[in-house]
Structure formats: structure tokens, C-alpha cells
Motif scaffolding. Structure first.
Motif, PDB file in Angstrom:
ATOM      1  N   ASN A 104       0.819  -1.211   0.000  1.00 35.99           N
ATOM      2  CA  ASN A 104       0.000   0.000   0.000  1.00 35.99           C
ATOM      3  C   ASN A 104       0.856   1.265   0.000  1.00 35.99           C
ATOM      4  O   ASN A 104       0.469   2.282  -0.594  1.00 35.99           O
ATOM      5  CB  ASN A 104      -0.924   0.001   1.224  1.00 35.99           C
ATOM      6  N   ALA A 105       2.027   1.209   0.647  1.00 31.72           N
ATOM      7  CA  ALA A 105       2.917   2.369   0.632  1.00 31.72           C
ATOM      8  C   ALA A 105       3.414   2.644  -0.784  1.00 31.72           C
ATOM      9  O   ALA A 105       3.514   3.798  -1.216  1.00 31.72           O
ATOM     10  CB  ALA A 105       4.095   2.121   1.572  1.00 31.72           C
ATOM     11  N   THR A 106       3.704   1.592  -1.532  1.00 30.07           N
ATOM     12  CA  THR A 106       4.152   1.750  -2.916  1.00 30.07           C
ATOM     13  C   THR A 106       3.066   2.395  -3.772  1.00 30.07           C
ATOM     14  O   THR A 106       3.365   3.185  -4.674  1.00 30.07           O
ATOM     15  CB  THR A 106       4.547   0.380  -3.509  1.00 30.07           C
ATOM     16  N   ALA A 107       1.809   2.077  -3.489  1.00 27.53           N
ATOM     17  CA  ALA A 107       0.702   2.702  -4.229  1.00 27.53           C
ATOM     18  C   ALA A 107       0.690   4.208  -4.005  1.00 27.53           C
ATOM     19  O   ALA A 107       0.513   4.994  -4.949  1.00 27.53           O
ATOM     20  CB  ALA A 107      -0.625   2.092  -3.788  1.00 27.53           C
ATOM     21  N   THR A 108       0.883   4.641  -2.768  1.00 24.64           N
ATOM     22  CA  THR A 108       0.913   6.071  -2.449  1.00 24.64           C
ATOM     23  C   THR A 108       2.045   6.758  -3.198  1.00 24.64           C
ATOM     24  O   THR A 108       1.876   7.848  -3.768  1.00 24.64           O
ATOM     25  CB  THR A 108       1.080   6.273  -0.935  1.00 24.64           C
ATOM     26  N   VAL A 109       3.203   6.126  -3.201  1.00 22.03           N
ATOM     27  CA  VAL A 109       4.371   6.698  -3.877  1.00 22.03           C
ATOM     28  C   VAL A 109       4.151   6.761  -5.384  1.00 22.03           C
ATOM     29  O   VAL A 109       4.450   7.775  -6.032  1.00 22.03           O
ATOM     30  CB  VAL A 109       5.631   5.866  -3.539  1.00 22.03           C
ATOM     31  N   LEU A 110       3.633   5.693  -5.969  1.00 21.30           N
ATOM     32  CA  LEU A 110       3.414   5.673  -7.415  1.00 21.30           C
ATOM     33  C   LEU A 110       2.441   6.767  -7.842  1.00 21.30           C
ATOM     34  O   LEU A 110       2.682   7.473  -8.818  1.00 21.30           O
ATOM     35  CB  LEU A 110       2.891   4.300  -7.837  1.00 21.30           C
ATOM     36  N   TRP A 111       1.355   6.918  -7.108  1.00 21.08           N
ATOM     37  CA  TRP A 111       0.352   7.948  -7.446  1.00 21.08           C
ATOM     38  C   TRP A 111       0.974   9.337  -7.340  1.00 21.08           C
ATOM     39  O   TRP A 111       0.748  10.199  -8.186  1.00 21.08           O
ATOM     40  CB  TRP A 111      -0.854   7.807  -6.504  1.00 21.08           C
ATOM     41  N   ASP A 112       1.767   9.558  -6.295  1.00 23.48           N
ATOM     42  CA  ASP A 112       2.381  10.873  -6.104  1.00 23.48           C
ATOM     43  C   ASP A 112       3.414  11.164  -7.184  1.00 23.48           C
ATOM     44  O   ASP A 112       3.425  12.254  -7.768  1.00 23.48           O
ATOM     45  CB  ASP A 112       3.035  10.934  -4.718  1.00 23.48           C
ATOM     46  N   ASN A 113       4.284  10.205  -7.457  1.00 21.78           N
ATOM     47  CA  ASN A 113       5.310  10.417  -8.476  1.00 21.78           C
ATOM     48  C   ASN A 113       4.700  10.668  -9.850  1.00 21.78           C
ATOM     49  O   ASN A 113       5.200  11.478 -10.632  1.00 21.78           O
ATOM     50  CB  ASN A 113       6.239   9.206  -8.556  1.00 21.78           C
ATOM     51  N   ALA A 114       3.615   9.964 -10.150  1.00 21.36           N
ATOM     52  CA  ALA A 114       3.028  10.057 -11.491  1.00 21.36           C
ATOM     53  C   ALA A 114       2.275  11.361 -11.707  1.00 21.36           C
ATOM     54  O   ALA A 114       2.319  11.934 -12.793  1.00 21.36           O
ATOM     55  CB  ALA A 114       2.097   8.867 -11.730  1.00 21.36           C
ATOM     56  N   PHE A 115       1.606  11.848 -10.684  1.00 21.51           N
ATOM     57  CA  PHE A 115       0.638  12.930 -10.912  1.00 21.51           C
ATOM     58  C   PHE A 115       0.957  14.225 -10.169  1.00 21.51           C
ATOM     59  O   PHE A 115       0.149  15.148 -10.160  1.00 21.51           O
ATOM     60  CB  PHE A 115      -0.766  12.438 -10.550  1.00 21.51           C
ATOM     61  N   ALA A 116       2.132  14.319  -9.542  1.00 25.26           N
ATOM     62  CA  ALA A 116       2.528  15.563  -8.865  1.00 25.26           C
ATOM     63  C   ALA A 116       2.828  16.639  -9.904  1.00 25.26           C
ATOM     64  O   ALA A 116       3.427  16.369 -10.947  1.00 25.26           O
ATOM     65  CB  ALA A 116       3.748  15.312  -7.992  1.00 25.26           C
ATOM     66  N   GLU A 117       2.393  17.861  -9.611  1.00 23.18           N
ATOM     67  CA  GLU A 117       2.663  18.996 -10.488  1.00 23.18           C
ATOM     68  C   GLU A 117       3.893  19.735  -9.977  1.00 23.18           C
ATOM     69  O   GLU A 117       4.064  19.896  -8.767  1.00 23.18           O
ATOM     70  CB  GLU A 117       1.459  19.952 -10.513  1.00 23.18           C
ATOM     71  N   PRO A 118       4.775  20.231 -10.881  1.00 24.44           N
ATOM     72  CA  PRO A 118       5.937  21.008 -10.435  1.00 24.44           C
ATOM     73  C   PRO A 118       5.498  22.247  -9.657  1.00 24.44           C
ATOM     74  O   PRO A 118       4.529  22.916 -10.014  1.00 24.44           O
ATOM     75  CB  PRO A 118       6.623  21.406 -11.756  1.00 24.44           C
ATOM     76  N   GLY A 119       6.222  22.532  -8.571  1.00 23.38           N
ATOM     77  CA  GLY A 119       5.925  23.715  -7.777  1.00 23.38           C
ATOM     78  C   GLY A 119       4.700  23.602  -6.897  1.00 23.38           C
ATOM     79  O   GLY A 119       4.192  24.598  -6.397  1.00 23.38           O
ATOM     80  N   ARG A 120       4.208  22.391  -6.668  1.00 27.66           N
ATOM     81  CA  ARG A 120       3.001  22.199  -5.872  1.00 27.66           C
ATOM     82  C   ARG A 120       3.261  22.514  -4.406  1.00 27.66           C
ATOM     83  O   ARG A 120       4.400  22.521  -3.932  1.00 27.66           O
ATOM     84  CB  ARG A 120       2.532  20.754  -5.987  1.00 27.66           C
ATOM     85  N   VAL A 121       2.170  22.707  -3.669  1.00 24.84           N
ATOM     86  CA  VAL A 121       2.243  22.760  -2.212  1.00 24.84           C
ATOM     87  C   VAL A 121       2.419  21.323  -1.728  1.00 24.84           C
ATOM     88  O   VAL A 121       1.705  20.426  -2.175  1.00 24.84           O
ATOM     89  CB  VAL A 121       0.951  23.369  -1.630  1.00 24.84           C
ATOM     90  N   PRO A 122       3.378  21.066  -0.836  1.00 24.60           N
ATOM     91  CA  PRO A 122       3.599  19.671  -0.385  1.00 24.60           C
ATOM     92  C   PRO A 122       2.346  19.080   0.250  1.00 24.60           C
ATOM     93  O   PRO A 122       1.745  19.741   1.097  1.00 24.60           O
ATOM     94  CB  PRO A 122       4.714  19.791   0.646  1.00 24.60           C
TER      95      PRO A 122
END
Length: 786
Positions: free
Chosen positions: A478-496
Motif C-alpha cells: 500500500n505504501a508503494t501505491a501512495t508513492v506511485l500515485w504521487d510520483n506520477a501525478f505531482a505537479e511542479p511547484g506544488r504545495v507539499p
């Protein structure tokens, strides 16, 4: 100049060919320092075979010599003296060589320019052929950056020359000003002289004073204009520096960081930092040179104050250049090697941070120390808003201090954290249905160092990619799922670390395909049919049309929070189970194209019923995480003439740790052809376990083989048609005389109503055989002999 910049990027044989174009007849130094002027002339307008064109060629020669002589006079700096001599010599050499035959000079330069253009075009075509439009675009961006650096170098050299002129003019002004003071002192001392002599001397001195004062007045105005013009040039240079720095830091470096993040999902490696570091170092050099020039302007202004706005202008320039260098230093403190994004407590991990300008600003002369702390998502937000205190953290990291080291060979300044370990973690209150494996942290790296001999002191910090902290291996999925979703769909310059809750299905397909290919170490990713199968599973749909899914969105809850209908696992958990099974045991078979995998039971039945008996395929289990089953078509043993598709109870990682897939397929003699029509030995034989060696020291090595009772080939030597549970026949084409009947035939049917096998009993048999074979046999042999 654009052609010369591109020519300087040539490599290998093309570079040697370009260098061979130059020599005593036309020195390469002339091409370099007059690149813009040379490329701006109309050489092609001169007709070489027309003697009347000699006048035009002579004018071009004279202008070339004049430009060279002008260039020689403005050279400054440490190497300026030698360069001035060199360029002056080149001017005289060209004048003497071509003065009587100027058309030959034109012929020479035309040949050089056309050859350079050909070499550059050939290099560009070669890069396009291998890398396509992406490489061409990359090359254009790099050329744009290199061209901008050349413009900045020339602009900085120009302001350096102007500053030297200003300094010389001001020094002469001060000398004349002192002369005026001396005249005034002489006039004051005339009172002690006799009247006649005093009158004569006074008239002369006053005339001289008037001349000097008039010159000082004019020169003061000229000096002020020089200062204002120089300030205006510095403002333009600073504008170019900001533009170039924005291009490198906000585009190129951000793109590198994005590639680094996607590499966490299995994307291509982010690439080396060497090119980025070279650009950042060039920026640092140019910024520092301009800063020193502005500081010298301030010194000159303080040395000779003149009425006007210079003090305010220089103060603003100094503030601007300090902002530029501050942005460069703080932005180039980066994480070269990220810590693992799924971070288990009490487990060693590593990371590397690097300062891309560390070797240029003398930071390495007093190596700074870097500290690493783990912070929560909320603390990371506060950090970016400058609302946090220095001591905030959400856990304790051991071995979290490291001194940056300068590597002379590579010119890099970096800190390698090799033995960090997260001792404990402090979790925040979770929101709604959020689980611990959805909570994100980050590792904060911070340091403080001075630039330019303690002139400027910077406190720098950088955040790692989001980290999910786990305490047990069962949380990894489940931790890998969180990481994959974040890496794939994070926008540059986002609020953490804000990510969209829903994404388009094709976007998720791209992420899953990237992950799958990386884990398989193969170019064979997920086909369109595979993705349709996954869409049917994710959306509980039966449509086989991929177009129907293109505009559909999938939420995080559908991805890994809500279980699939009728199952006790999520979509991601099922997919990740497949990935884990494949990469541990079945990677070669996937890369060979032997596993269809993403096929449901009904599709398998439709595909197999049109094929001959004994045709089989491998598909992933719908009902079990990390399971794969064999489906095959055969006669119904209980109803002759009826053909059915059978499905074997799914294999898992545990099964393949006992016996490989290839050996299991070899064991089952009723499996003949891999769908659609490939003989199974042709596909799997290279993976079969070699035959057992002979007995050693009186011991026979045992071997476990798999059978399916209802489909076991009868051995003529076995009595009463007993199924050979340890039948060693590898395939129908290979037979072995040895046959061991260890167990009596089993009377219970082992097929379920859906045609699936229940291998529980069969596995019990196998385990029992293992247990028997582990027992010491010395007593058995002695009892038999007695």
C-alpha cells in the motif's frame, strides 16, 4: 555567430575536420573573436571569377583588419596582453597575405563557412536519425543556452573594458583635480611677492586655473555619463543573467527533478548532472564577475562623489545581483540520490546531496556540514512558507550529519549519507479514511555556508521526494501505491504534497506501463488489450472497446482504498501482486511472450475452444493476489466427445519456490501447445531443470514432480492403471524407463464444478513425499538387507 556556436559543439571526426579548415592562411582565433562580424558579411555576393569584384573584396579585407585591430585594443584582464599581441599579429598577417589578392581571402572564408555549415548539418541529421525530434529539440535548447552564454560573456567583457576606461578617466580626473588645488595654493601664496611679480604670476595662474576648471567641469559631466551608461549596461546584463538563470533553473533543472521523480516509478534515468553543473558554474562565474564590477563601480563613486543618481542606481544593482546569486546558490543545492520513498524504520538507507556551484564560489575551501531530518507534510508546507522553527521534526534519524566533500577530478561538492536509519517516527492525526500508508513525510537536508570569502552567507535547504514510513513489510504494497500515485501525478511547484484525487484512465495506464516495464527489465510493456483488461477490472465493466475508457477518470479510492467487487483486495493490490510474482519468478517467460496474463476466464475459454486439444495458455488469477493459472482445452474424461476448458488452481510465489513454472509445464504431459500453436518444448525447454546426476556415495537425489490425476499419462509398467504421481516423463517426446508408484490411486474427483482443480490434496502428497525423502535411509537399507 550561431554557426560558430554550433561548430564548437562538433565532436570526433567532424571536430577534427572543422579544425583542419584553419591555419596560417586564416587563424582560428580570427574566426572565434570575429564570429559575429564574419557571419554578418555578404561573402556570397562577391563573384570570385569577376576581376571587377576585387574592389569589393579589398573593402572586406580592410574592414576585417580594422575589426581585428579594434578587438585587440579593447582586450583586458589577465590574458588581455597576450591576446592583444596575438590579434594584432593576425591583423598584420592577413593584411600582408591578401593585400594583393583580396579575392583569395573571400574564397577562403566562403570555403570555411560552407564547410562548417555542411559539418553541422551532417551532425544534426545524424542526431535526428538516432534520437528523432526529441534529440533535435534538445540540441536546439542546448544551442540556445550556449548562445546566450556567449552573449553574456561578450556583454561582461564589454562592461569590464568600459569599467577600465572609466577607472583610467577618473584617475586622470583626480590628477587634474589635484593640479587645480596646487594652482589655488600657488595663488594663495602670491601675497608675499612684490606687486609687479605677483600681478604677472597671478594672471598666468588664473588663466591656467580657468583652463583646468573648465576641463574638470566638462570631464565631470563626461564621467557621470560614463557611470550612467555603465549602469545601464549592467542593468541589461543582469536582465540577460536573470533570463538565462530562469531557463536553466526553472526549466532544465526542474525537468531533471521531474525525470528523477518519474524514475521512482520506473521511468528512464534522470540523466547525469554534468551538463547542468557546467551551466550553473558558467552562471556563477558571470554573476560573480558582474558583482565584482558593480562593487568596483561603487568604490569609484565613493572615491569621487559626483552629483546625480549613481548611488541609488548602484545600490539597486548590488541588491539585484545579490538576489540573483542567492537564487542560484539556493536552487542548486539538490538531492542527487533520493532516499527510498518507502522507508522502513530501523533499516539502513542512503542519500546524496550536491551543490552544483560548490567548486566555483570557493565553498569547498571551508566544507559545510549537511544535516538531515524527517518532517511531516504539514511541516514541509510551513518550511516553504518560512513559518517553521529550526528544530521541528517528526522523527529521529541516526547518522544524520555529513560533511560535504570536494572531488577534484569531477569538480563536484557533495555529501554522501551512507548509513542513515530512521529510529522512530511521530505520526500526525489522520484525516477520514486515510491509513498510515497514505501519510507522507519528507527528508529535509539543510546546511549553511559562505560565498566569496564570507562576503555572503546562505542558509540552504532542500526537500526529498515524498516518503511513506512503514514498520512492517506487509505495509509495503500500500505504501508503494501512495508513492506511485504521487510520483506520477505531482505537479511542479506544488504545495507539499498535494496530488489530484482523480486522474484520467490513460494517465494511470501510462504510470502502470512504466512501472511494469521497469520491473520486467523489458521493452515489452502493457499492450492495449492488457490495458482494456485492467480497465474492465477497475471499472467493473465488460466493454472491450478501448475508446470507451479514454475519457473516464479513476479516483484514488478506486485505485487503492476500496476493494474490488466480491474481493477482499483493491485494484492496486491485485496489480502489484502480479508484478511481484512476475519479477521474482516469471520475468523471462513474459519477455519471451509466453504469458498472456491479462485474460479473464471467459476470454480464455473462447480462445482455447477453437484450438486443438492440449492447447494451453497462462493467465493471471482473478480471485487471488499474485496468482497465475494454466487454462487448457481437453476432452471431458467423464463424457467422451465433449471438449472443456480446464483451469488449474492458481500458482503463487510459494509454489514456484518449490518447482519452477517451466518444470511444472514439462511435468504435465497433456499440455502440448502454447496458445496459439507453439509446441511447449520449443518455448519452455531452455528453462527445464537438467536431468538428475547419478547417485553419489550411495545416495539417490530425490525429485518432486507435479501431476494432475485425471490427466496423468498411464505408464505401461505400472500395475492396475495407477496414476504415476512421480512420473518422470518430461514431455510426450521424451520417455524415461524409471517409474515409481509411491501412492495408491486417489478415487476422489479433483475438479470443481467450474473446471478448476483443487490441488490441496496433491500438494499434501508432495509435502508427504518431501518429508519421507528427508528421513535418514541408512536404517531402511539395513533392515531390507537383513
Amino acid at each position: 555567430m550561431a554557426m560558430w556556436i554550433q561548430a564548437q559543439q562538433l565532436q570526433g571526426e567532424a571536430l577534427h575536420q572543422m579544425q583542419a579548415l584553419y591555419g596560417q592562411h586564416f587563424p582560428i582565433e580570427v574566426r572565434h573573436y570575429l564570429a559575429q562580424w564574419i557571419e554578418g558579411q555578404l561573402w556570397d555576393s562577391v563573384e570570385l571569377d569577376n576581376p571587377a569584384e576585387e574592389v569589393k573584396a579589398k573593402r572586406l579585407l580592410d574592414n576585417l583588419v580594422t575589426e581585428l585591430q579594434r578587438k585587440a585594443t579593447v582586450q583586458g584582464g589577465e590574458d588581455g596582453f597576450l591576446l592583444k599581441i596575438k590579434l594584432g599579429h593576425c591583423a598584420n598577417q592577413l593584411k600582408s597575405t591578401y593585400d594583393r589578392c583580396p579575392l583569395e581571402l573571400v574564397r577562403c572564408i566562403k570555403h570555411i563557412l560552407h564547410s562548417e555549415q555542411r559539418l553541422v548539418q551532417e551532425a544534426t541529421n545524424a542526431s535526428c536519425g538516432s534520437g528523432g525530434q526529441a534529440m533535435d529539440s534538445l540540441s536546439q535548447r542546448h544551442q540556445q543556452i550556449n548562445q546566450a552564454f556567449e552573449e553574456l560573456r561578450l556583454a561582461t567583457q564589454e562592461t569590464e573594458n568600459e569599467l577600465r576606461k572609466l577607472q583610467h578617466s577618473q584617475e586622470y580626473f583626480i590628477i587634474q583635480y589635484q593640479e587645480n588645488l596646487r594652482i589655488q595654493a600657488q595663488l594663495s601664496s602670491l601675497s608675499s611677492l612684490p606687486p609687479a611679480e605677483r600681478t604677472q604670476r597671478e594672471t598666468s595662474l588664473q588663466s591656467k586655473r580657468a583652463t583646468v576648471e573648465a576641463w574638470l567641469t566638462r570631464e565631470a559631466s563626461t564621467l557621470q555619463k560614463y557611470r550612467l551608461d555603465l549602469s545601464e549596461q549592467h542593468q541589461k546584463t543582469l536582465g540577460l543573467l536573470r533570463k538565462q538563470q530562469t531557463l536553466i533553473l526553472d526549466e532544465e533543472l526542474i525537468q531533471w527533478k521531474r525525470r528523477q521523480q518519474l524514475a521512482g516509478n520506473g521511468g528512464p534515468h534522470e540523466g547525469a548532472l554534468d551538463v547542468l553543473q557546467s551551466w550553473c558554474e558558467k552562471l556563477a562565474d558571470l554573476i560573480w564577475q558582474n558583482r565584482q564590477q558593480i562593487r568596483r563601480c561603487e568604490h569609484l563613486t565613493q572615491q569621487l562623489p559626483l552629483p546625480g543618481p549613481m548611488e541609488e542606481l548602484l545600490s539597486k544593482l548590488n541588491a539585484d545581483i545579490t538576489d540573483i546569486i542567492s537564487a542560484l546558490v539556493t536552487s542548486t543545492f539538490i538531492i542527487e540520490k533520493q532516499p527510498p520513498q518507502v522507508l522502513k524504520t530501523q533499516t539502513k538507507f542512503a542519500a546524496t546531496v550536491r551543490l552544483l556551484v560548490g567548486g566555483k564560489l570557493n565553498v569547498h575551501m571551508n566544507p559545510p556540514q549537511v544535516k538531515a531530518v524527517i518532517v511531516s507534510e504539514q511541516q514541509a508546507k510551513a518550511l516553504l512558507k518560512n513559518e517553521s522553527t529550526h528544530s521541528e521534526s517528526s522523527g529521529e534519524i541516526l547518522n544524520n550529519n555529513c560533511v560535504m566533500e570536494y572531488h577534484q577530478a569531477t569538480g563536484t561538492l557533495s555529501a554522501h549519507f551512507r548509513n542513515m536509519s530512521l529510529k522512530r517516527i511521530k505520526r500526525s492525526d489522520r484525516r477520514g479514511a486515510e491509513s498510515v500508508t497514505e501519510e507522507k513525510f519528507t527528508v529535509l537536508f539543510e546546511s549553511q555556508f559562505s560565498v566569496g570569502g564570507n562576503e555572503l552567507v546562505f542558509h540552504v535547504k532542500t526537500l526529498s521526494l515524498p516518503v511513506v514510513v512503514i514498520v512492517h513489510g506487509s505495509q509495503d504494497n500500500n505504501a508503494t501505491a501512495t508513492v506511485l500515485w504521487d510520483n506520477a501525478f505531482a505537479e511542479p511547484g506544488r504545495v507539499p504534497f498535494i496530488v489530484p484525487d482523480k486522474v484520467l484512465w490513460p494517465q494511470l495506464c501510462e504510470a502502470l506501463d512504466m512501472k511494469y516495464k521497469a520491473e520486467m527489465h523489458s521493452g515489452r510493456g502493457l499492450s492495449e488489450d492488457n490495458l482494456v483488461f485492467l480497465a474492465q477490472k477497475a471499472f467493473t465493466s465488460s466493454s472491450n472497446n478501448p475508446e470507451e475508457y479514454r475519457n473516464m477518470t479513476i479516483s484514488w479510492a478506486q485505485f487503492n482504498r476500496e476493494s474490488l467487487p466480491g474481493r477482499n483486495f483493491t485494484f492496486w493490490q491485485w496489480f502489484d501482486g502480479v508484478v511481484e510474482l512476475m519479477k521474482k519468478h516469471l520475468k523471462p517467460h513474459w519477455n519471451d511472450g509466453a504469458i498472456l496474463g491479462f485474460v479473464n476466464k471467459q476470454q480464455a475459454q473462447d480462445m482455447l475452444l477453437s484450438k486443438p486439444n492440449g492447447t494451453f495458455l497462462l493467465r493471471f488469477s482473478d480471485s487471488e493476489i499474485g496468482g497465475i493459472t494454466i487454462a487448457w482445452v481437453a476432452e471431458n474424461p467423464n463424457k467422451p466427445g465433449e471438449r472443456l476448458v480446464w483451469n488449474l488452481l492458481p500458482y503463487t510465489t510459494k509454489d514456484f519456490s518449490i518447482r519452477s513454472l517451466a518444470d511444472r509445464i514439462s511435468d504435465l504431459n497433456h499440455l502440448l501447445f502454447l496458445y496459439p500453436d507453439r509446441p511447449k518444448d520449443e518455448v519452455f525447454a531452455k528453462y527445464y531443470t537438467p536431468p538428475l546426476s547419478k547417485a553419489v556415495d550411495g545416495y539417490v537425489k530425490p525429485q518432486i514432480k507435479q501431476v494432475v490425476p485425471e490427466f496423468t499419462t498411464q505408464n505401461p509398467e505400472s500395475s492396475g492403471g495407477t496414476p504415476a504421481f512421480m512420473d518422470q516423463t518430461a514431455s510426450p517426446s521424451v520417455s524415461h524407463p524409471n517409474n515409481f508408484n509411491v501412492y495408491p490411486p486417489m478415487g476422489d474427483a479433483m475438479l470443481d464444478p467450474d473446471g478448476d482443480f483443487d490441488l490441496d490434496d496433491t500438494m499434501d502428497v508432495a509435502r508427504h513425499v518431501e518429508e519421507l525423502l528427508r528421513r535418514p535411509i541408512a536404517n531402511q537399507w539395513s533392515s531390507q538387507q537383513s
